[in-house]
Design a protein around this motif. Structure first.
Motif, PDB file in Angstrom:
ATOM      1  N   HIS A  22       0.840  -1.191   0.000  1.00  0.00           N
ATOM      2  CA  HIS A  22       0.000   0.000   0.000  1.00  0.00           C
ATOM      3  C   HIS A  22       0.882   1.249   0.000  1.00  0.00           C
ATOM      4  CE1 HIS A  22      -2.770   3.120   1.495  1.00  0.00           C
ATOM      5  NE2 HIS A  22      -3.632   2.457   0.741  1.00  0.00           N
ATOM      6  N   TYR A  24       1.017   3.653   1.840  1.00  0.00           N
ATOM      7  CA  TYR A  24       1.440   4.161   3.154  1.00  0.00           C
ATOM      8  C   TYR A  24       2.570   3.326   3.774  1.00  0.00           C
ATOM      9  CZ  TYR A  24      -3.163   6.602   3.289  1.00  0.00           C
ATOM     10  OH  TYR A  24      -4.261   7.382   3.038  1.00  0.00           O
ATOM     11  N   ASP A  38      -3.286   1.909  -4.202  1.00  0.00           N
ATOM     12  CA  ASP A  38      -4.354   2.127  -3.213  1.00  0.00           C
ATOM     13  C   ASP A  38      -5.169   0.842  -3.059  1.00  0.00           C
ATOM     14  OD1 ASP A  38      -5.845   2.046  -5.545  1.00  0.00           O
ATOM     15  OD2 ASP A  38      -6.843   3.970  -5.242  1.00  0.00           O
ATOM     16  N   SER A  39      -6.189   0.900  -2.238  1.00  0.00           N
ATOM     17  CA  SER A  39      -6.959  -0.317  -1.954  1.00  0.00           C
ATOM     18  C   SER A  39      -7.576  -0.901  -3.224  1.00  0.00           C
ATOM     19  CB  SER A  39      -8.087  -0.014  -0.971  1.00  0.00           C
ATOM     20  OG  SER A  39      -7.590   0.656   0.138  1.00  0.00           O
ATOM     21  N   PHE A  61      -7.486  -5.886   6.569  1.00  0.00           N
ATOM     22  CA  PHE A  61      -8.666  -5.916   5.687  1.00  0.00           C
ATOM     23  C   PHE A  61      -8.242  -5.981   4.216  1.00  0.00           C
ATOM     24  CE2 PHE A  61      -8.102  -1.239   5.602  1.00  0.00           C
ATOM     25  CZ  PHE A  61      -8.326  -0.965   4.261  1.00  0.00           C
ATOM     26  N   MET A  62      -7.081  -5.425   3.893  1.00  0.00           N
ATOM     27  CA  MET A  62      -6.614  -5.442   2.502  1.00  0.00           C
ATOM     28  C   MET A  62      -6.207  -6.862   2.103  1.00  0.00           C
ATOM     29  SD  MET A  62      -4.349  -1.957   2.427  1.00  0.00           S
ATOM     30  CE  MET A  62      -5.158  -0.376   2.641  1.00  0.00           C
ATOM     31  N   TYR A 110     -17.444   0.436   2.977  1.00  0.00           N
ATOM     32  CA  TYR A 110     -16.100   0.857   2.576  1.00  0.00           C
ATOM     33  C   TYR A 110     -15.243  -0.397   2.643  1.00  0.00           C
ATOM     34  CZ  TYR A 110     -12.036   4.093   2.691  1.00  0.00           C
ATOM     35  OH  TYR A 110     -10.895   4.790   2.421  1.00  0.00           O
ATOM     36  N   ASN A 112     -12.545  -0.761   3.866  1.00  0.00           N
ATOM     37  CA  ASN A 112     -11.950  -0.822   5.205  1.00  0.00           C
ATOM     38  C   ASN A 112     -12.940  -1.444   6.187  1.00  0.00           C
ATOM     39  OD1 ASN A 112     -10.546   1.185   3.657  1.00  0.00           O
ATOM     40  ND2 ASN A 112      -9.601   1.957   5.511  1.00  0.00           N
ATOM     41  N   SER A 127     -12.135   4.392  -1.615  1.00  0.00           N
ATOM     42  CA  SER A 127     -12.157   5.857  -1.699  1.00  0.00           C
ATOM     43  C   SER A 127     -12.018   6.315  -3.152  1.00  0.00           C
ATOM     44  CB  SER A 127     -11.042   6.449  -0.841  1.00  0.00           C
ATOM     45  OG  SER A 127      -9.799   5.954  -1.273  1.00  0.00           O
ATOM     46  N   HIS A 174      -6.480  10.175   9.932  1.00  0.00           N
ATOM     47  CA  HIS A 174      -6.920  11.326   9.125  1.00  0.00           C
ATOM     48  C   HIS A 174      -7.619  12.402   9.964  1.00  0.00           C
ATOM     49  CE1 HIS A 174      -5.917   8.669   5.789  1.00  0.00           C
ATOM     50  NE2 HIS A 174      -5.879   9.752   5.054  1.00  0.00           N
ATOM     51  N   HIS A 197      -7.470  13.415   1.211  1.00  0.00           N
ATOM     52  CA  HIS A 197      -8.116  12.103   1.144  1.00  0.00           C
ATOM     53  C   HIS A 197      -9.524  12.243   1.726  1.00  0.00           C
ATOM     54  CE1 HIS A 197      -8.876   7.844   1.834  1.00  0.00           C
ATOM     55  NE2 HIS A 197      -7.889   7.614   0.973  1.00  0.00           N
ATOM     56  N   GLU A 199     -11.149  10.568   3.686  1.00  0.00           N
ATOM     57  CA  GLU A 199     -11.300  10.185   5.097  1.00  0.00           C
ATOM     58  C   GLU A 199     -11.073  11.386   6.027  1.00  0.00           C
ATOM     59  OE1 GLU A 199      -8.802   6.855   6.047  1.00  0.00           O
ATOM     60  OE2 GLU A 199      -9.672   5.635   4.464  1.00  0.00           O
ATOM     61  N   SER A 213      -8.344   9.601  -3.742  1.00  0.00           N
ATOM     62  CA  SER A 213      -7.755   8.431  -3.068  1.00  0.00           C
ATOM     63  C   SER A 213      -6.240   8.554  -3.194  1.00  0.00           C
ATOM     64  CB  SER A 213      -8.217   7.145  -3.763  1.00  0.00           C
ATOM     65  OG  SER A 213      -7.543   6.994  -4.995  1.00  0.00           O
ATOM     66  N   THR A 214      -5.505   7.672  -2.542  1.00  0.00           N
ATOM     67  CA  THR A 214      -4.036   7.802  -2.606  1.00  0.00           C
ATOM     68  C   THR A 214      -3.545   7.612  -4.046  1.00  0.00           C
ATOM     69  OG1 THR A 214      -3.738   5.474  -1.988  1.00  0.00           O
ATOM     70  CG2 THR A 214      -3.691   7.084  -0.212  1.00  0.00           C
TER      71      THR A 214
HETATM   72  P1  13P Z   1      -6.792   4.313  -0.334  1.00  0.00           P
HETATM   73  O1  13P Z   1      -7.729   3.328  -0.903  1.00  0.00           O
HETATM   74  O2  13P Z   1      -7.007   5.702  -0.860  1.00  0.00           O
HETATM   75  O3  13P Z   1      -5.385   3.884  -0.513  1.00  0.00           O
HETATM   76  O4  13P Z   1      -7.080   4.434   1.223  1.00  0.00           O
HETATM   77  C1  13P Z   1      -6.983   3.350   2.087  1.00  0.00           C
HETATM   78  C2  13P Z   1      -6.817   3.777   3.463  1.00  0.00           C
HETATM   79  O5  13P Z   1      -6.782   2.998   4.391  1.00  0.00           O
HETATM   80  C3  13P Z   1      -6.719   5.195   3.694  1.00  0.00           C
HETATM   81  O6  13P Z   1      -6.520   5.438   5.033  1.00  0.00           O
END
Ligand code: 13P
Ligand code: SF4
Length: 302
Positions: A22, A24, A38-39, A61-62, A110, A112, A127, A174, A197, A199, A213-214
């Motif tokens: 990811h 992050y 991103d997700s 969760f991912m 979501y 998440n 997102s 966030h 973002h 969130e 989104s990211t």
């Molecule tokens: P993204 O899908 O934008 O990467 O966001 C996932 C997430 O956990 C943001 O906090």
């Protein structure tokens, strides 16, 4: 570090594994990944990869989503305890109680969320695609429950002109980003555009030029003729933005927006995961079948 990287590369080939990370994740983990995203992007990669093993550098969760989409692949989460506090703000039982109160409502979750929660939902979104999913997938629906992020939910409701029944969840990372942080960054970098973002708090989103989104941020910056950006999301994304756009300037809206769970995974953990094939994500067949409906429906709306 070189030795570890070499061992990871060798094992990856030997075991026909792919490393997904990811945006992050720690810089060195992003750098050894086959795909960083991103997700939504990572879910698509998990679906399309011909690899037998997916090493998922992200949060639980991912990795669960990857397993739901690709039940015959071995999905490994290098750090067992890497979770998402927002995803943990709703469980199956609470969702069932909410559904009882609104029997006619469809549930949009979501990404998440845990696999157990997804199994009780009608449709999933990330997102990156939430407004599209609502517009294309729920146009006839009168009542929509959205879980768990109240901020993403209210942003999407506003964008699509719909009304949602919201859960009281939020991302603890966030919400640390405050309007005064963004105002200060804007004063320091008056030429910069603000990317946020969804969130983030609504007061922060109001100050943003773009809500993305990211992965959306990475794409937007690559196409933009602007040179400077204030980034209102978890700080891990700055590594990729700077690496892919060395001629542009990126400033975090708030340096303290750090997701500890996303920073747990080290290169040593990735190597150990590959060597020992741990920690494998296991879900029951029933959960996979039920949760996959909401994810597959989302992927069809691409
Ligand atoms: P993204 O899908 O934008 O990467 O966001 C996932 C997430 O956990 C943001 O906090
Ligand atoms: Fe969860 Fe927030 Fe971390 Fe994303 S940044 S994984 S939503 S706690």
């Amino acid at each position: 570090m070189e030795k570890i990287i070499q061992k990871i590369q060798e094992l990856k080939i030997k075991k026909n594994a792919v490393i997904l990370a990811h945006n992050y994740q720690l810089p060195e983990v992003q750098d050894i990944a086959d795909f960083t995203g991103d997700s939504l992007g990572l879910s698509i990669q998990a679906k399309d990869t011909p690899a037998d093993i997916i090493v998922f550098c992200g949060v639980r969760f991912m990795a669960e989503t990857a397993k739901i989409i690709s039940p015959h692949k071995k999905v490994l989460l290098p750090r067992r305890e890497a979770g998402c506090p927002m995803a943990d703000m709703i469980d199956r039982e609470s969702l069932l109680r909410l559904k009882e109160k609104h029997p006619a409502a469809k549930v949009l979750c979501y990404v998440n969320t845990s696999a157990e929660v997804k199994a009780e939902c009608d449709l999933c979104c990330t997102s990156a695609n939430a407004p599209l999913v609502v517009e294309k997938g729920l146009q006839e629906t009168k009542e929509i429950i959205f879980v768990p992020d109240k901020y993403l939910g209210s942003y999407v409701a506003c964008k699509t002109g719909r009304k949602f029944i919201l859960w009281d969840g939020y991302c603890p990372v966030h919400v640390k980003i405050l309007p005064q942080h963004v105002e200060k960054a804007k004063k320091e970098h008056p030429q910069a555009e603000v990317l946020a973002h969804p969130e983030c708090r609504p007061e922060v989103l109001e100050l943003a030029d773009q809500v993305l989104s990211t992965e959306g941020m990475c794409r937007y910056v690559a196409r933009s003729s602007l040179k400077e950006f204030i980034v209102a999301t978890e700080v891990g994304i700055l590594h990729r933005l700077r690496k892919e756009n060395p001629q542009k300037g990126f400033y975090p809206a708030f340096e303290g927006a750090v997701c500890e769970n996303m920073k747990l995974t080290t290169l040593e953990d990735v190597l150990q995961a590959l060597e020992e094939e741990k920690h494998e994500i296991t879900l029951t067949r029933e959960i996979i079948e039920r949760a996959s409906r909401s994810i597959e429906r989302m992927l069809q709306l691409r």
